[in-house]
Write a protein that holds these residues in place. Structure first.
Motif, PDB file in Angstrom:
ATOM      1  N   PRO A   1       0.819  -1.217   0.000  1.00  0.00           N
ATOM      2  CA  PRO A   1       0.000   0.000   0.000  1.00  0.00           C
ATOM      3  C   PRO A   1       0.853   1.268   0.000  1.00  0.00           C
ATOM      4  N   ASP A   2       0.304   2.295  -0.622  1.00  0.00           N
ATOM      5  CA  ASP A   2       0.893   3.625  -0.534  1.00  0.00           C
ATOM      6  C   ASP A   2      -0.012   4.429   0.384  1.00  0.00           C
ATOM      7  N   PRO A   3       0.372   4.571   1.665  1.00  0.00           N
ATOM      8  CA  PRO A   3      -0.548   5.173   2.639  1.00  0.00           C
ATOM      9  C   PRO A   3      -0.874   6.629   2.314  1.00  0.00           C
ATOM     10  N   ALA A   4      -0.025   7.276   1.521  1.00  0.00           N
ATOM     11  CA  ALA A   4      -0.259   8.694   1.233  1.00  0.00           C
ATOM     12  C   ALA A   4      -1.337   8.900   0.180  1.00  0.00           C
ATOM     13  N   ALA A   5      -1.745   7.816  -0.526  1.00  0.00           N
ATOM     14  CA  ALA A   5      -2.582   7.980  -1.713  1.00  0.00           C
ATOM     15  C   ALA A   5      -4.027   8.359  -1.393  1.00  0.00           C
ATOM     16  N   GLY A   6      -4.579   7.859  -0.294  1.00  0.00           N
ATOM     17  CA  GLY A   6      -5.953   8.193   0.036  1.00  0.00           C
ATOM     18  C   GLY A   6      -6.981   7.399  -0.752  1.00  0.00           C
ATOM     19  N   HIS A   7      -6.527   6.466  -1.582  1.00  0.00           N
ATOM     20  CA  HIS A   7      -7.383   5.591  -2.380  1.00  0.00           C
ATOM     21  C   HIS A   7      -6.548   4.338  -2.538  1.00  0.00           C
ATOM     22  N   PRO A   8      -7.164   3.127  -2.546  1.00  0.00           N
ATOM     23  CA  PRO A   8      -6.332   1.915  -2.659  1.00  0.00           C
ATOM     24  C   PRO A   8      -5.350   1.976  -3.835  1.00  0.00           C
ATOM     25  N   THR A   9      -4.075   2.134  -3.518  1.00  0.00           N
ATOM     26  CA  THR A   9      -3.022   2.335  -4.505  1.00  0.00           C
ATOM     27  C   THR A   9      -1.749   1.701  -3.972  1.00  0.00           C
ATOM     28  N   THR A  10      -0.949   1.112  -4.873  1.00  0.00           N
ATOM     29  CA  THR A  10       0.326   0.556  -4.411  1.00  0.00           C
ATOM     30  C   THR A  10       1.426   1.595  -4.575  1.00  0.00           C
ATOM     31  N   VAL A  11       2.593   1.235  -4.036  1.00  0.00           N
ATOM     32  CA  VAL A  11       3.775   2.052  -4.277  1.00  0.00           C
ATOM     33  C   VAL A  11       4.137   1.927  -5.753  1.00  0.00           C
ATOM     34  N   PRO A  12       4.930   2.870  -6.306  1.00  0.00           N
ATOM     35  CA  PRO A  12       5.242   2.810  -7.743  1.00  0.00           C
ATOM     36  C   PRO A  12       6.123   1.620  -8.114  1.00  0.00           C
ATOM     37  N   ILE A  13       6.042   1.206  -9.381  1.00  0.00           N
ATOM     38  CA  ILE A  13       6.913   0.149  -9.888  1.00  0.00           C
ATOM     39  C   ILE A  13       8.258   0.763 -10.273  1.00  0.00           C
ATOM     40  N   GLY A  14       9.243  -0.105 -10.505  1.00  0.00           N
ATOM     41  CA  GLY A  14      10.589   0.379 -10.815  1.00  0.00           C
ATOM     42  C   GLY A  14      10.640   1.199 -12.096  1.00  0.00           C
TER      43      GLY A  14
END
Lengths: 313, 346
Positions: free
Chosen positions: B171-184
């Motif tokens: 999870p990317d907690p900063a996103a505010g919507h279910p979102t993952t961290v970025p890919i490489g």
């Protein structure tokens, strides 16, 4: 909460939850028994939920909503009957096109009428109507006889359909149309009329299934209100072997899984809630394995009858 | 030179073939126009917005091409199984799982060089989508379970899966919507045009569409596929493995829908976002139905629907007419095209 109360609550919820499954699956079964296989349930339920909600909201009465839902469901059923029975078009393609059109129309109608609001407009939910005497019975009274009218309707309808199909002459003719329309036609059964009537009534039942959702659960319309219940009803129809009484029994299973998934999510059993919410769909896929084996599918299901054509298989 | 039998000139034959399409589009637009007018909006402005937004600015045109990519792949994911007489309604789930596969590889091997990472990311999306479609395929092959139902139900399973991956695993907690961290960085698709940006996925889609066209119309396997769809019993009698082909068609469809997910992740979002599948399944199926299952027509219909889609969102933004209007128009086009066939039969 003690165990007995928990069981009663669970069974009560199952009774409430099975309604849309029963209504939509009986509608599917009815049309299918004359050969018209609808795949527009999800869309019909959506548009009936939307239009039914709007009618109840603006006209100020749940009954208006119910009538509007039946009307819109009947209209879609009529379109399906016309395109398949009269024009002899592919039932799946027409069903899909109607599904997309109705699903699109459901949110369109809501957006045009209500727009975007912070607080959703609400209608009152269906009141419970305890049956006299019966509701006083211990245990059974609480579980079965203190519900909204749709719960009783779903049960009674299933029994009526059973009697109609298996204990009356019309029922015999109806089933014959779905097995061998050529034979039925040659014996003077009006195949076209049969297919029209069952498809329209089937559409009305799907409409009732749709409008039940805002009226019993949410009090308002949301775009994700149906959540696959229309598709699940097709699975239930196969699971119930295209028989009204087995569809009713099967609905207890479908509703049971839905209630179980919901309650497990609330009580936090340690499994991530996403996997609990997958349960109804996974369970349905699993039960379709035996379901498809034993279901006696109407022989003419999904096909169109042309009396002018020579080779009828 | 052999003198062939007199046939109508080529041009007029083409016109006759195009006539029902043009009529269906015009009638559907007229019907929608009546509805728009009844709602009290300016009909001509609505038409203008729907049809010309794509061609007014470079940005609008690139937007259209970016929609064209997943839409075409979804349409092919529906059309190829349809050639074998099977309805794949599971493209949405296959796209989601494809996106999950792409994201997983893109995050786990984030440091890998692009030459390795990008192909692996795309391959992962193809395999994940194929696997997701293989489940209904296997259920069909082994137990005879209706593929419309099983593919649709797999969609609902995937909605929960993407939510789980985006809120619990990366999870990317900063996103505010279910979102993952970025890919490489190495997983990102290179750009064909820098500004406004158009990624390589566009070219990839064209290649896939051409390969599918060659497969269906120019190879023995494709011929067997079409024979299966046209008359399964006859195909069976002639020794074509009908059931295996149906399953393979579903799996191939899943692979393409999965690729659509991978391309969206590697080309647009650079991460997994819940809802990235948008309404591409609906549009893809409508495109497949409007193309009447003909692979060669699919990219053109998909482009047309992309134009409408870009126009629809512009119409929603500037005129407050809900974008669903356009989906209904497209469903009408399907019905009218089918209707024109009925008329021709008589």
């Amino acid at each position: 909460m003690d165990a007995q109360l928990q069981v009663i609550t669970f069974l009560r919820l199952v009774m409430i939850t099975l309604v849309p499954y029963v209504l939509a699956a009986q509608g599917t079964m009815l049309g299918g028994r004359t050969g018209v296989f609808s795949v527009a349930q999800e869309g019909i339920m959506l548009v009936a939920a939307s239009v039914g909600f709007l009618a109840a909201y603006y006209l100020g009465g749940l009954l208006y909503g119910v009538l509007a839902a039946m009307l819109v469901g009947g209209i879609v059923g009529l379109l399906l009957a016309y395109f398949t029975t009269t024009l002899k078009m592919d039932q799946f393609v027409i069903g899909l096109a109607l599904f997309f059109a109705t699903a699109g129309f459901s949110s369109l109608a809501y957006k045009v009428a209500i727009g975007v609001t912070l607080i959703p407009p609400l209608i009152p939910t269906l009141p419970d109507v305890p049956l006299p005497v019966l509701s006083q019975l211990p245990l059974v009274g609480d579980i079965f006889f203190r519900h909204n009218v749709f719960v009783y309707l779903a049960i009674v309808l299933s029994l009526v359909l059973y009697v109609l199909l298996y204990r009356t002459g019309i029922g015999l003719e109806l089933r014959a149309v779905g097995e061998s329309p050529l034979a039925a036609d040659s014996l003077g059964v009006n195949v076209t009329l049969m297919r029209y009537v069952t498809t329209v009534v089937g559409g009305m039942l799907m409409g009732l299934a749709g409008v039940y959702l805002p009226m019993a659960y949410t009090g308002t319309f949301t775009e994700d209100i149906v959540r696959g219940r229309g598709w699940l009803s097709i699975a239930l129809t196969f699971f119930g072997g295209w028989n009204p009484h087995f569809i009713l029994l099967g609905a207890f299973f479908f509703a049971g899984v839905e209630v179980l998934a919901f309650r497990a999510q609330v009580t936090n059993v340690g499994i991530p809630y996403q996997f609990l919410l997958m349960l109804p769909y996974l369970a349905t896929i699993l039960v379709m394995i035996p379901g498809f084996r034993w279901a006696r599918v109407p022989a003419f299901l999904g096909r169109n009858y042309d009396r002018e054509k020579r080779a009828q298989v | 030179m052999v003198v062939t039998q007199a046939s109508p000139p080529r041009l007029s034959r083409w016109l006759m073939a195009a006539l029902p399409y043009v009529a269906a589009v015009v009638i559907s637009f007229l019907a929608a126009g009546v509805f728009i007018a009844v709602m009290g909006f300016n009909v001509l402005r609505a038409y203008e917005t729907i049809l010309f937004t794509s061609f007014r600015t470079p940005n609008g045109f690139i937007q259209t091409l970016l929609k064209f990519v997943p839409l075409t792949l979804q349409a092919l994911a529906f059309t190829v199984p349809l050639a074998a007489g099977k309805f794949n309604i599971g493209g949405e789930g296959q796209m989601i799982v494809g996106a999950i596969g792409a994201t997983a590889v893109g995050i786990l091997f984030a440091g890998a060089p692009g030459v390795l990472l990008l192909p692996s990311v795309l391959l992962a999306s193809v395999l994940a989508g194929a696997l997701w479609a293989a489940i209904p395929g296997w259920l069909l092959y082994r137990f005879g379970i209706n593929e419309i139902l099983s593919t649709v139900l797999m969609n609902f399973v995937s909605f929960q899966l993407i939510n789980y991956v985006a809120t619990e695993i990366w999870p990317d907690p900063a996103a505010g919507h279910p979102t993952t961290v970025p890919i490489g960085e190495g997983a990102l698709l290179p750009l064909l045009i820098r500004r406004p940006p158009l990624h390589l996925g566009f070219l990839l889609t064209i290649v896939v569409a051409v390969l599918v066209y060659i497969y269906v119309t120019r190879t023995v396997y494709g011929y067997e596929l079409v024979a299966t769809g046209a008359n399964p019993r006859a195909a069976q009698v002639y020794g074509i493995p009908v059931q295996v082909l149906s399953v393979l068609a579903l799996v191939l469809g899943g692979a393409m829908a999965g690729l659509a997910g991978g391309v969206e992740v590697a080309g647009i979002h650079r991460r997994l976002i819940e809802g990235l599948q948008s309404n591409y399944l609906t549009l893809g199926i409508l495109a497949g139905l409007i193309a009447k299952g003909r692979v060669v027509a699919v990219p053109f219909v998909a482009f047309f629907l992309s134009v409408l889609e870009v126009g629809a969102s512009a119409m929603q933004r500037t005129m407050m007419i809900p974008g669903e209007m356009v989906i209904i128009v497209e469903a009408f086009i399907v019905l009218f095209i089918l209707l024109s066939e009925v008329i021709r039969r008589r």
